[in-house]
Design a protein around this motif. Structure first.
Motif, PDB file in Angstrom:
ATOM      1  N   TYR A   1       0.804  -1.237   0.000  1.00 51.07           N
ATOM      2  CA  TYR A   1       0.000   0.000   0.000  1.00 51.07           C
ATOM      3  C   TYR A   1       0.837   1.288   0.000  1.00 51.07           C
ATOM      4  CZ  TYR A   1      -3.573  -3.403   1.124  1.00 51.07           C
ATOM      5  OH  TYR A   1      -4.402  -4.489   1.087  1.00 51.07           O
ATOM      6  N   GLY A   2       2.145   1.169   0.077  1.00 47.23           N
ATOM      7  CA  GLY A   2       2.990   2.372   0.067  1.00 47.23           C
ATOM      8  C   GLY A   2       2.869   3.195   1.342  1.00 47.23           C
ATOM      9  N   ILE A   3       2.474   2.516   2.451  1.00 49.96           N
ATOM     10  CA  ILE A   3       2.310   3.234   3.723  1.00 49.96           C
ATOM     11  C   ILE A   3       3.463   2.841   4.643  1.00 49.96           C
ATOM     12  CG2 ILE A   3       0.833   3.515   5.755  1.00 49.96           C
ATOM     13  CD1 ILE A   3      -1.535   2.928   3.785  1.00 49.96           C
ATOM     14  N   TYR A   4       4.248   3.846   5.018  1.00 48.98           N
ATOM     15  CA  TYR A   4       5.485   3.597   5.764  1.00 48.98           C
ATOM     16  C   TYR A   4       5.309   3.885   7.247  1.00 48.98           C
ATOM     17  CZ  TYR A   4       7.867   3.236   1.296  1.00 48.98           C
ATOM     18  OH  TYR A   4       8.258   2.825   0.058  1.00 48.98           O
ATOM     19  N   GLY A   5       5.517   2.857   8.075  1.00 49.11           N
ATOM     20  CA  GLY A   5       5.581   3.009   9.531  1.00 49.11           C
ATOM     21  C   GLY A   5       6.714   2.124  10.005  1.00 49.11           C
ATOM     22  N   THR A   6       7.099   2.223  11.271  1.00 46.91           N
ATOM     23  CA  THR A   6       8.246   1.418  11.721  1.00 46.91           C
ATOM     24  C   THR A   6       7.858  -0.052  11.835  1.00 46.91           C
ATOM     25  OG1 THR A   6       7.880   1.507  14.117  1.00 46.91           O
ATOM     26  CG2 THR A   6       9.027   3.389  13.121  1.00 46.91           C
ATOM     27  N   ASN A   7       8.842  -0.909  11.739  1.00 47.96           N
ATOM     28  CA  ASN A   7       8.577  -2.351  11.836  1.00 47.96           C
ATOM     29  C   ASN A   7       7.945  -2.730  13.167  1.00 47.96           C
ATOM     30  OD1 ASN A   7       9.476  -2.853   9.319  1.00 47.96           O
ATOM     31  ND2 ASN A   7      11.458  -3.711   9.929  1.00 47.96           N
ATOM     32  N   ALA A   8       8.200  -1.915  14.188  1.00 46.96           N
ATOM     33  CA  ALA A   8       7.640  -2.209  15.509  1.00 46.96           C
ATOM     34  C   ALA A   8       6.146  -1.867  15.579  1.00 46.96           C
ATOM     35  CB  ALA A   8       8.411  -1.445  16.574  1.00 46.96           C
ATOM     36  N   GLY A   9       5.599  -1.292  14.533  1.00 45.97           N
ATOM     37  CA  GLY A   9       4.161  -1.016  14.517  1.00 45.97           C
ATOM     38  C   GLY A   9       3.793   0.422  14.830  1.00 45.97           C
ATOM     39  N   ARG A  10       4.789   1.311  14.842  1.00 45.44           N
ATOM     40  CA  ARG A  10       4.515   2.713  15.150  1.00 45.44           C
ATOM     41  C   ARG A  10       4.094   3.468  13.897  1.00 45.44           C
ATOM     42  NH1 ARG A  10       8.992   7.268  16.615  1.00 45.44           N
ATOM     43  NH2 ARG A  10       8.921   7.444  14.352  1.00 45.44           N
ATOM     44  N   LEU A  11       3.006   4.228  14.024  1.00 49.18           N
ATOM     45  CA  LEU A  11       2.520   5.052  12.909  1.00 49.18           C
ATOM     46  C   LEU A  11       2.476   6.502  13.366  1.00 49.18           C
ATOM     47  CD1 LEU A  11      -0.523   2.782  11.964  1.00 49.18           C
ATOM     48  CD2 LEU A  11       1.600   3.012  10.641  1.00 49.18           C
ATOM     49  N   CYS A  12       2.951   7.414  12.528  1.00 50.85           N
ATOM     50  CA  CYS A  12       2.875   8.837  12.885  1.00 50.85           C
ATOM     51  C   CYS A  12       1.517   9.375  12.447  1.00 50.85           C
ATOM     52  CB  CYS A  12       4.012   9.616  12.224  1.00 50.85           C
ATOM     53  SG  CYS A  12       3.893  11.380  12.557  1.00 50.85           S
ATOM     54  N   VAL A  13       0.597   9.471  13.393  1.00 47.61           N
ATOM     55  CA  VAL A  13      -0.751   9.940  13.037  1.00 47.61           C
ATOM     56  C   VAL A  13      -0.750  11.434  12.682  1.00 47.61           C
ATOM     57  CG1 VAL A  13      -2.143   8.208  14.236  1.00 47.61           C
ATOM     58  CG2 VAL A  13      -1.298  10.156  15.508  1.00 47.61           C
ATOM     59  N   ALA A  14       0.303  12.142  13.067  1.00 47.47           N
ATOM     60  CA  ALA A  14       0.396  13.578  12.771  1.00 47.47           C
ATOM     61  C   ALA A  14       0.649  13.850  11.287  1.00 47.47           C
ATOM     62  CB  ALA A  14       1.506  14.211  13.611  1.00 47.47           C
ATOM     63  N   ALA A  15       0.829  12.784  10.498  1.00 47.63           N
ATOM     64  CA  ALA A  15       1.022  12.984   9.059  1.00 47.63           C
ATOM     65  C   ALA A  15      -0.217  12.600   8.262  1.00 47.63           C
ATOM     66  CB  ALA A  15       2.232  12.179   8.585  1.00 47.63           C
ATOM     67  N   LEU A  16      -1.328  12.374   8.970  1.00 43.01           N
ATOM     68  CA  LEU A  16      -2.583  12.050   8.270  1.00 43.01           C
ATOM     69  C   LEU A  16      -3.296  13.325   7.846  1.00 43.01           C
ATOM     70  CD1 LEU A  16      -3.904   9.239  10.667  1.00 43.01           C
ATOM     71  CD2 LEU A  16      -2.995   8.921   8.345  1.00 43.01           C
TER      72      LEU A  16
END
Ligand code: LMR
Length: 395
Positions: A363-378
């Motif tokens: 899907y071209g969605i980049y987050g860390t392998n540990a499962g962290r997503l930066c919601v501030a970039a939504l």
């Protein structure tokens, strides 16, 4: 044969390496939720109005680019010290040194501690910002962890935290996140902080507080109140602060290391050592970001404008969290409501490494392998795509 031939290929950085991969990705719907950077409604890195004004004022002076003192711009050092500690505190026992962002502050602090306490172990939370372990290890420390995150309860394993701290040897350096715990987004409550402060004092542990997100948790003053608890207890400690996020000055490397000492004499000795560390690493820090921050904090109107803009970012991130939860639910996954309870820029999604790799590859969605997503970039343009993709990899 050259010495350089001995170099082995190091793995890509777990966070900034994602940006490198994202930049190379040619998909038009790609989303970078890797690094902790706030993007605005249009998906752009905002230039805060207060920052724009402060930099214009600085540039209008037409100053040449001289060296700053080794420990940084005096007006900046004072202004950021007051921002972190308030003006009531006895500043004669606090040393503040300008540093290259929060990371640079952690590093000069780590180098100084290593000089003073070679035998100490460093404890970081489990999990923690990926660079904490790497940075303290590179500074020469043995790095271990204290319990923090409870995966099943989706929150802080506070009994675990207390047990780990109780078991630590006196003199152990404990790295604490003042607010917006990175990566989990779960902070200690006020009462829990009180107990941690008491335990640290009782066990004679050495706190190194990392405050990279002041203003993104409960608010500027509320987030800073954690630091005041350590001061009120009479503890000596280190505090690293960053103005990358709350001033949007990422590339200017505006940060600071503060050492709260027993008295002014100790503070003078600390300052002399920190200056030696800075001088032998990069001589002296950059000027521009420091001037911008100092200008804003010294001017009541600009400071109020900046605080409003920061508050807007904080509130908007909370809304994005709710929208993400709603989007994921609409796509059929109903057990991720915890995302709305977390604070700061990150969500610890609970997604496995395999699911994170699928998010990236499919899907071209980049987050860390540990499962962290930066919601501030939504934003409105990418949120539905991200929600649907998360639901799809969870299916
Ligand atoms: C992050 O955790 O993404 C930020 O603190 C940026 C960085 O340097 O890793």
């Amino acid at each position: 044969m050259s010495l350089l031939q001995r170099a082995e290929l190091a793995p890509a950085d777990p966070i900034l390496g994602l940006t490198e991969a994202y930049n190379k990705d040619e998909r038009t719907d790609k989303v970078n939720l890797g690094v902790g950077v706030y993007l605005d409604e249009d998906g752009k890195l905002p230039l805060m109005a207060a920052v724009r004004e402060a930099q214009q004022r600085y540039l209008a002076k037409g100053l040449a680019h001289g060296y700053l003192p080794i420990d940084g711009l005096p007006a900046y050092r004072e202004a950021v010290r007051d921002l972190a500690f308030g003006t009531e505190v006895d500043s004669s026992r606090i040393v503040t040194v300008e540093a290259l962002g929060g990371t640079g502050a952690l590093r000069i602090g780590a180098d100084m501690l290593r000089q003073l306490a070679e035998e100490s172990t460093v404890l970081v939370s489990d999990p923690s910002w990926e660079n904490h372990r790497a940075l303290f290890t590179r500074a020469g420390f043995t790095v271990d962890s204290y319990r923090y995150y409870d995966q099943d309860a989706r929150g802080v394993d506070f009994d675990g935290t207390l047990a780990s701290l109780r078991a630590a040897e006196p003199g152990t350096v404990v790295v604490l996140h003042a607010c917006c715990h990175n990566p989990t987004g779960y902070d200690l409550t006020d009462e829990q902080w009180d107990r941690v402060v008491d335990l640290i004092a009782e066990r004679e542990l050495f706190p190194f507080i990392d405050m990279a997100y002041q203003g993104f948790g409960a608010g500027l003053e509320q987030d800073g109140a954690v630091v005041a608890k350590f001061v009120a207890k009479g503890l000596s400690f280190l505090l690293s602060t960053s103005y990358s996020k709350n001033f949007g000055l990422y590339g200017q490397r505006a940060g600071a290391l503060h050492a709260v000492c027993a008295d002014a004499d100790e503070a003078a000795r600390l300052l002399s050592q920190l200056k030696a560390i800075v001088r032998t690493n990069y001589s002296n820090p950059p000027a521009f970001g420091a001037h911008v921050v100092a200008t804003i904090l010294a001017d009541d109107a600009l400071r109020a404008q900046w605080a409003d803009e920061l508050e807007h970012m904080r509130v908007r991130i909370a809304t994005l969290r709710e929208q993400l939860v709603a989007g994921i639910e609409a796509a059929g996954v109903t057990d991720m409501g915890f995302i709305a309870q977390q604070r700061g820029m990150f969500s610890y999604s609970g997604l496995t490494t395999q699911q994170m790799v699928r998010l990236r590859d499919e899907y071209g969605i980049y987050g860390t392998n540990a499962g962290r997503l930066c919601v501030a970039a939504l934003n409105d343009g990418n949120l539905a795509h991200v929600a649907a993709a998360i639901a799809a990899v969870r299916a």
